[in-house]
Design a protein around this motif. Structure first.
Motif, PDB file in Angstrom:
ATOM      1  N   VAL A  89      50.582  61.275  44.941  1.00  0.00           N
ATOM      2  CA  VAL A  89      49.436  62.152  44.695  1.00  0.00           C
ATOM      3  C   VAL A  89      48.210  61.286  44.456  1.00  0.00           C
ATOM      4  O   VAL A  89      48.312  60.087  44.176  1.00  0.00           O
ATOM      5  CB  VAL A  89      49.683  63.082  43.484  1.00  0.00           C
ATOM      6  N   GLY A  90      47.029  61.903  44.566  1.00  0.00           N
ATOM      7  CA  GLY A  90      45.795  61.175  44.322  1.00  0.00           C
ATOM      8  C   GLY A  90      45.585  60.893  42.842  1.00  0.00           C
ATOM      9  O   GLY A  90      46.350  61.323  41.975  1.00  0.00           O
ATOM     10  N   ARG A  91      44.507  60.154  42.570  1.00  0.00           N
ATOM     11  CA  ARG A  91      44.168  59.811  41.187  1.00  0.00           C
ATOM     12  C   ARG A  91      42.886  60.526  40.788  1.00  0.00           C
ATOM     13  O   ARG A  91      41.945  60.655  41.578  1.00  0.00           O
ATOM     14  CB  ARG A  91      43.981  58.298  41.040  1.00  0.00           C
ATOM     15  N   ARG A  92      42.869  60.978  39.536  1.00  0.00           N
ATOM     16  CA  ARG A  92      41.659  61.563  38.987  1.00  0.00           C
ATOM     17  C   ARG A  92      40.675  60.457  38.610  1.00  0.00           C
ATOM     18  O   ARG A  92      40.998  59.275  38.638  1.00  0.00           O
ATOM     19  CB  ARG A  92      42.006  62.408  37.760  1.00  0.00           C
ATOM     20  N   ASP A  93      39.484  60.859  38.196  1.00  0.00           N
ATOM     21  CA  ASP A  93      38.465  59.884  37.821  1.00  0.00           C
ATOM     22  C   ASP A  93      38.920  59.011  36.658  1.00  0.00           C
ATOM     23  O   ASP A  93      38.488  57.868  36.532  1.00  0.00           O
ATOM     24  CB  ASP A  93      37.155  60.594  37.462  1.00  0.00           C
ATOM     25  N   ASN A  94      39.797  59.562  35.797  1.00  0.00           N
ATOM     26  CA  ASN A  94      40.264  58.780  34.649  1.00  0.00           C
ATOM     27  C   ASN A  94      41.503  57.950  34.988  1.00  0.00           C
ATOM     28  O   ASN A  94      42.103  57.339  34.104  1.00  0.00           O
ATOM     29  CB  ASN A  94      40.562  59.692  33.453  1.00  0.00           C
ATOM     30  N   LEU A  96      44.439  58.978  36.029  1.00  0.00           N
ATOM     31  CA  LEU A  96      45.716  59.671  35.906  1.00  0.00           C
ATOM     32  C   LEU A  96      46.071  60.377  37.208  1.00  0.00           C
ATOM     33  O   LEU A  96      45.193  60.761  37.977  1.00  0.00           O
ATOM     34  CB  LEU A  96      45.645  60.683  34.760  1.00  0.00           C
ATOM     35  N   PRO A  97      47.370  60.570  37.461  1.00  0.00           N
ATOM     36  CA  PRO A  97      47.767  61.255  38.698  1.00  0.00           C
ATOM     37  C   PRO A  97      47.290  62.701  38.703  1.00  0.00           C
ATOM     38  O   PRO A  97      47.368  63.404  37.695  1.00  0.00           O
ATOM     39  CB  PRO A  97      49.295  61.153  38.689  1.00  0.00           C
ATOM     40  N   ASP A  98      46.818  63.147  39.849  1.00  0.00           N
ATOM     41  CA  ASP A  98      46.236  64.481  39.990  1.00  0.00           C
ATOM     42  C   ASP A  98      47.320  65.434  40.504  1.00  0.00           C
ATOM     43  O   ASP A  98      47.453  65.646  41.709  1.00  0.00           O
ATOM     44  CB  ASP A  98      45.057  64.426  40.957  1.00  0.00           C
ATOM     45  N   PHE A  99      48.076  66.014  39.578  1.00  0.00           N
ATOM     46  CA  PHE A  99      49.200  66.855  39.996  1.00  0.00           C
ATOM     47  C   PHE A  99      49.331  68.126  39.183  1.00  0.00           C
ATOM     48  O   PHE A  99      50.346  68.814  39.262  1.00  0.00           O
ATOM     49  CB  PHE A  99      50.515  66.065  39.902  1.00  0.00           C
ATOM     50  N   PRO A 195      40.078  58.547  26.318  1.00  0.00           N
ATOM     51  CA  PRO A 195      39.387  58.011  27.503  1.00  0.00           C
ATOM     52  C   PRO A 195      39.392  56.487  27.555  1.00  0.00           C
ATOM     53  O   PRO A 195      39.632  55.902  28.625  1.00  0.00           O
ATOM     54  CB  PRO A 195      37.969  58.569  27.359  1.00  0.00           C
ATOM     55  N   ALA A 196      39.143  55.829  26.435  1.00  0.00           N
ATOM     56  CA  ALA A 196      39.109  54.359  26.433  1.00  0.00           C
ATOM     57  C   ALA A 196      40.486  53.792  26.735  1.00  0.00           C
ATOM     58  O   ALA A 196      40.621  52.817  27.488  1.00  0.00           O
ATOM     59  CB  ALA A 196      38.597  53.849  25.085  1.00  0.00           C
ATOM     60  N   LEU A 197      41.518  54.381  26.164  1.00  0.00           N
ATOM     61  CA  LEU A 197      42.862  53.892  26.425  1.00  0.00           C
ATOM     62  C   LEU A 197      43.250  54.119  27.886  1.00  0.00           C
ATOM     63  O   LEU A 197      43.843  53.242  28.530  1.00  0.00           O
ATOM     64  CB  LEU A 197      43.872  54.560  25.496  1.00  0.00           C
ATOM     65  N   ASN A 198      42.899  55.284  28.433  1.00  0.00           N
ATOM     66  CA  ASN A 198      43.206  55.551  29.844  1.00  0.00           C
ATOM     67  C   ASN A 198      42.485  54.584  30.774  1.00  0.00           C
ATOM     68  O   ASN A 198      43.040  54.180  31.803  1.00  0.00           O
ATOM     69  CB  ASN A 198      42.849  56.992  30.197  1.00  0.00           C
ATOM     70  N   ARG A 199      41.260  54.234  30.427  1.00  0.00           N
ATOM     71  CA  ARG A 199      40.532  53.269  31.270  1.00  0.00           C
ATOM     72  C   ARG A 199      41.274  51.940  31.319  1.00  0.00           C
ATOM     73  O   ARG A 199      41.352  51.300  32.375  1.00  0.00           O
ATOM     74  CB  ARG A 199      39.110  53.065  30.748  1.00  0.00           C
ATOM     75  N   ALA A 200      41.826  51.536  30.182  1.00  0.00           N
ATOM     76  CA  ALA A 200      42.572  50.268  30.155  1.00  0.00           C
ATOM     77  C   ALA A 200      43.834  50.370  30.995  1.00  0.00           C
ATOM     78  O   ALA A 200      44.114  49.502  31.833  1.00  0.00           O
ATOM     79  CB  ALA A 200      42.902  49.898  28.711  1.00  0.00           C
ATOM     80  N   LEU A 204      45.761  48.946  35.847  1.00  0.00           N
ATOM     81  CA  LEU A 204      47.005  48.521  36.487  1.00  0.00           C
ATOM     82  C   LEU A 204      47.168  49.138  37.872  1.00  0.00           C
ATOM     83  O   LEU A 204      47.958  48.635  38.682  1.00  0.00           O
ATOM     84  CB  LEU A 204      48.200  48.884  35.609  1.00  0.00           C
ATOM     85  N   GLY A 205      46.472  50.244  38.147  1.00  0.00           N
ATOM     86  CA  GLY A 205      46.572  50.872  39.450  1.00  0.00           C
ATOM     87  C   GLY A 205      47.926  51.488  39.735  1.00  0.00           C
ATOM     88  O   GLY A 205      48.324  51.627  40.894  1.00  0.00           O
ATOM     89  N   VAL A 206      48.640  51.887  38.696  1.00  0.00           N
ATOM     90  CA  VAL A 206      49.990  52.422  38.819  1.00  0.00           C
ATOM     91  C   VAL A 206      49.972  53.902  38.438  1.00  0.00           C
ATOM     92  O   VAL A 206      49.345  54.266  37.438  1.00  0.00           O
ATOM     93  CB  VAL A 206      50.955  51.654  37.886  1.00  0.00           C
ATOM     94  N   PRO A 207      50.644  54.786  39.184  1.00  0.00           N
ATOM     95  CA  PRO A 207      50.759  56.178  38.726  1.00  0.00           C
ATOM     96  C   PRO A 207      51.404  56.213  37.345  1.00  0.00           C
ATOM     97  O   PRO A 207      52.475  55.629  37.162  1.00  0.00           O
ATOM     98  CB  PRO A 207      51.664  56.833  39.776  1.00  0.00           C
TER      99      PRO A 207
END
Length: 540
Positions: A89-94, A96-99, A195-200, A204-207
């Motif tokens: 699936v695609g990724r959201r702006d933050n 996270l997987p868009d599902f 939000p800050a934790l998700n940015r970190a 990694l570029g991993v779902p």
């Protein structure tokens, strides 16, 4: 524009002048389609996908031949597509997987961290991007438990201590892993840090899939049903499934919030979650590993103390019994251990059911003295260094686990597999009452741990339920200090589940002697560590 969303938008435009009583039934329908160009919207020529399961964490439906699905509209639920193997699936702006999409037509309770905003409609088309995988290739999964930052400073520790070293390991070799899991306590009560934790993590570029923990709750919610509203606004569903080529993953909220009671929460599952599990597991493949990810462990933390409701555990175990390969992953304890469930716990499968209680990414809440890079030691109360785990799954469902300490220079004679403790000097000829200790981070009840001195014969070490002596020494240094050595001191050492001891010989020659320790890790093979001690003559 996607047809189902367009229809909903048109309805809104037509009914805007009317009263609320004239509103048509809200939409919780859509299409699952193949996103051939990966742009996140349905373009001409992109076909609907039939046979794809979509759920709201309670009900479960299957898309028809054109990809259409329909679910009931129930406020407070999150609808999601169960991503099948062979697609991404695609990724959201933050990142996270868009599902998924949250269903919230009416405003919920006012909460400090906002909850889920009311929205209408809740139509949703799900884009799946074809990504066939080599069925022979092992699945590689990163597993984090309890990142748990309390402040922005802690988020910085998480990024520098966990995320950046993983990025450095990758180099130019492609993806770091196929999938990532976080097993709750994503933050420590301050949900504004999401939000800050998700940015970190997104670096990694991993779902990445999340399960909530007891520190991810809206504590101002008046009931359990509303206690994850702010979490759901960021992460989506708290109960869902996701499938890869070698394993199926079910992530569950297992924190039952009990405001006004003591304790204010307990481990368990809701009836609605069992409804989803029954529907999902009825069609889940049995030739893959089934991974259940939660926060609170299924075992009781202490005898006579029910930390996970026994009736819920037995009900869950009954649903899992027909699956030949199941792995339970949990966090919460800020220690590390392996538990094998049997009939006493309500498990009646052909073999004991393995639960890996994963050590914390934050260790002991980012505590202890800082190293040269300004990162706290964060050693856990059982002596395990903070870090993360990796899960590897083969095509046959067989799995491998490993623990990866964030840093290795905090304790002398440490390796990725274990740390050793031994006296520096002993009197030659003294009674052999002083020992070498090996804290084998992935050690289990049946682990074989052996030692030898000066390349002599290997001898067994004895498993002991004691505190890690390296951490005890750190506790003593904190006690003796006349000023604070760090922001928070290291935790008080507790008995470790993976500590071994052997008495050191004192009848050897004066001088330095080399100690080697080895263990046979069931997944990583033989692991060794070494240190030295010295024998010295003394006069009375």
């Amino acid at each position: 524009m996607r047809p189902s969303v367009a229809a909903c938008a048109l309805s809104l435009a037509l009914i805007a002048p009317l009263t609320a009583l004239a509103l048509p039934p809200p939409c919780n329908s859509g299409t699952v389609y193949e996103d051939r160009n990966g742009n996140g919207r349905r373009d001409d020529g992109e076909p609907g996908l039939g046979g794809i399961r979509v759920s709201d964490g309670v009900e479960l439906t299957v898309s028809d031949a054109q990809g259409a699905y329909h679910l009931p509209v129930v406020d407070g639920r999150s609808s999601f597509v169960i991503k099948p193997a062979g697609y991404r699936v695609g990724r959201r702006d933050n990142g996270l997987p868009d599902f998924s999409v949250n269903v919230q037509r009416e405003p919920g309770p006012k909460l400090k961290y906002g909850g889920v905003p009311a929205s209408f409609p809740s139509c949703r088309d799900y884009a799946l991007i074809s990504e066939p995988a080599d069925a022979r290739r092992a699945l590689d999964v990163l597993v984090f438990a309890d990142p748990q930052p309390k402040t922005a400073t802690d988020v910085g520790y998480y990024r520098r201590d966990i995320i950046e070293p993983l990025l450095a390991q990758r180099g130019g070799r492609g993806a770091i892993a196929d999938l990532g899991l976080s097993l709750g306590d994503i933050v420590h009560d301050d949900l504004s840090l999401y939000p800050a934790l998700n940015r970190a993590t997104a670096l990694l570029g991993v779902p990445w899939l999340h399960a909530p923990g007891n520190h991810d709750l809206d504590f101002d919610a008046a009931r359990d049903e509303d206690s994850l509203a702010s979490y759901r606004h960021v992460f989506g569903p708290d109960t869902y499934a996701w499938e890869e080529h070698a394993a199926s993953f079910v992530m569950l909220d297992d924190v039952i919030y009990r405001p006004g009671q003591n304790p204010s929460y307990i481990g368990g599952l809701r009836d609605e979650q069992f409804a989803f599990l029954e529907r999902y597991l009825a069609g889940a493949r049995k030739d893959r590993l089934l991974v259940i990810g939660v926060h609170i462990p299924f075992f009781d933390a202490a005898p006579g103390r029910e930390t996970f409701r026994r009736a819920d555990r037995e009900r869950l175990f009954a649903l899992l019994r027909e699956f030949p390969r199941v792995l339970l992953l949990s966090g919460h304890g800020h220690i590390q251990r392996h538990v094998y469930h049997d009939a006493q716990d309500g498990w009646h499968g052909a073999a004991p059911l393995h639960e890996y209680n994963v050590g914390a990414a934050c260790g002991a809440f980012w505590s202890g003295i800082k190293d040269a890079q300004g990162i706290p030691a964060a050693t856990m109360a059982d002596g395990t260094p903070n870090g993360y785990a990796r899960l590897g799954v083969g095509a046959d469902g067989a799995y491998r686990l490993s623990w990866h300490p964030a840093r290795l220079d905090a304790v002398a004679a440490s390796t990725p597999a274990m740390s050793l403790h031994a006296p520096r000097v002993l009197r030659r000829g003294a009674y052999p009452a002083f020992g070498v200790y090996a804290n084998v981070y992935m050690g289990q009840d049946e682990s074989r741990v052996e030692f030898r001195v000066d390349e002599g014969a290997w001898a067994p070490m004895r498993r002991v339920a004691q505190a890690d002596p390296n951490l005890q020494a750190e506790n003593a240094r904190d006690d003796q200090a006349t000023a604070l050595r760090g922001y928070d001191r290291s935790p008080e050492a507790e008995p470790s589940q993976h500590l071994w001891r052997a008495a050191l010989p004192t009848d050897l020659a004066v001088g330095e002697h080399r100690i080697e320790v080895r263990t046979l890790d069931p997944w990583q093979g033989e692991q060794r560590a070494s240190t030295v001690y010295r024998l010295q003559d003394a006069k009375e």
